[in-house]
Design an enzyme around this catalytic site. Structure first.
Site, mmCIF file in Angstrom:
data_model
loop_
_atom_site.group_PDB
_atom_site.id
_atom_site.type_symbol
_atom_site.label_atom_id
_atom_site.label_comp_id
_atom_site.label_asym_id
_atom_site.label_seq_id
_atom_site.Cartn_x
_atom_site.Cartn_y
_atom_site.Cartn_z
ATOM 1 N N TYR A 108 -40.345 -40.745 39.235
ATOM 2 C CA TYR A 108 -38.966 -41.120 39.558
ATOM 3 C C TYR A 108 -38.076 -40.945 38.335
ATOM 4 O O TYR A 108 -37.006 -40.329 38.392
ATOM 5 C CB TYR A 108 -38.939 -42.574 40.034
ATOM 6 C CG TYR A 108 -37.564 -43.118 40.331
ATOM 7 C CD1 TYR A 108 -36.923 -42.832 41.527
ATOM 8 C CD2 TYR A 108 -36.912 -43.962 39.419
ATOM 9 C CE1 TYR A 108 -35.669 -43.336 41.804
ATOM 10 C CE2 TYR A 108 -35.667 -44.477 39.695
ATOM 11 C CZ TYR A 108 -35.042 -44.167 40.881
ATOM 12 O OH TYR A 108 -33.795 -44.675 41.146
ATOM 13 N N SER A 157 -30.186 -42.697 37.347
ATOM 14 C CA SER A 157 -30.717 -44.048 37.202
ATOM 15 C C SER A 157 -30.935 -44.320 35.725
ATOM 16 O O SER A 157 -31.179 -43.398 34.936
ATOM 17 C CB SER A 157 -32.055 -44.187 37.948
ATOM 18 O OG SER A 157 -32.719 -45.399 37.608
#
Length: 264
Positions: A158, A145
């Site tokens: 995350y 990501s």
């Protein structure tokens, strides 16, 4: 080594996190393009609906329900599914996100995200690498990501897991290239799904799901190490990473806490 992208005739594709969101959209596109896709997710009903939606396509969808945190189950399932066919492509997409601002920075939340995003992806790699190394052929796409490029408020854990996956790919790529395995790091930005609709912070250059899946598929057909989309956001994020903290932290402070993303 001059690595070439794999094609449907080279063997099966395996996609984790195929039940929802970007993983589902990519699975549909690959089956439509003629791939036989082993589609994995935890929710059986999602895979059954996916099989119904792709029933008339050129390729074939094989539901393969899995929890990527169960390493032994992954090995057994792949051994059974790949008895007569090589694994040509593995898209390790499964992962999750829970907002971790200071109010939710708790051991149980951190453990869940690390077990799923980082260790779960490693479980999949452990199952895939021996097959592809013995074949001296194959392609692996690990979904990270852009949150792994630099720290963003509410994405502390995350982002940490995704940064770890990016670093892992950077380290493994030179060795795997020598053995004929094409490893790619996939770093999406914001993609519109029902879960991102819940986000309460700004999402610059938000992509529609179909456009993101097309960009993903084009990246798989390339020889690039990194697949990023949208490119404009990637450029901005990488430039921010190069700025002094006095400037970059002022910008990232604009990402307000809140929201939940899930690509698996």
């Amino acid at each position: 080594m001059n690595l070439k992208p794999v094609k449907p005739e080279d063997g099966f594709a395996w996609i984790t996190g195929a039940g929802k969101g970007l993983g589902r959209a990519l699975t549909v596109r690959l089956v439509e393009a003629g791939w036989t896709v082993l589609a994995s997710a935890r929710t059986v009903s999602d895979l059954e609906a996916l099989a119904d939606d792709t029933r008339t396509f050129a390729g074939k969808l094989v539901p393969l329900p899995l929890d990527i945190t169960n390493a032994a189950a992954i090995q057994v399932a792949l051994d059974e599914a790949l008895r007569d066919q090589p694994l040509a492509l593995a898209v390790l997409n499964a992962g999750t996100h829970v907002a971790t601002d200071l109010s939710n920075f708790k051991p149980e939340t951190v453990k869940m995200l690390v077990d799923t995003n980082l260790l779960g992806t490693l479980n999949c790699l452990y199952a895939v690498l021996p097959r592809m190394r013995s074949q001296r052929r194959g392609q692996i796409a690990v979904v990270g990501s852009m949150a792994g490029f630099l720290g963003l408020p509410s994405a502390s854990v995350y982002g940490m897991t995704k940064a770890g996956l990016i670093n892992l790919c950077e380290a493994l790529q030179p060795e795997l290239a020598v053995e004929g395995v094409h490893l790619q790091a996939v770093n999406p930005g914001f993609v519109r799904t029902p879960l991102t609709d819940k986000n309460t912070f700004p999402m610059p250059f938000l992509m529609e799901l179909d456009a993101a899946a097309r960009a993903f598929e084009r990246g798989l057909a390339s020889r690039r190490f990194e697949i990023v989309f949208p490119m404009r956001l990637a450029v901005i994020m990488k430039l921010l990473r190069c700025l002094p903290y006095a400037l970059s932290l002022r910008v990232t402070a604009q990402f307000l806490p809140g929201g939940t993303r899930d690509n698996g």
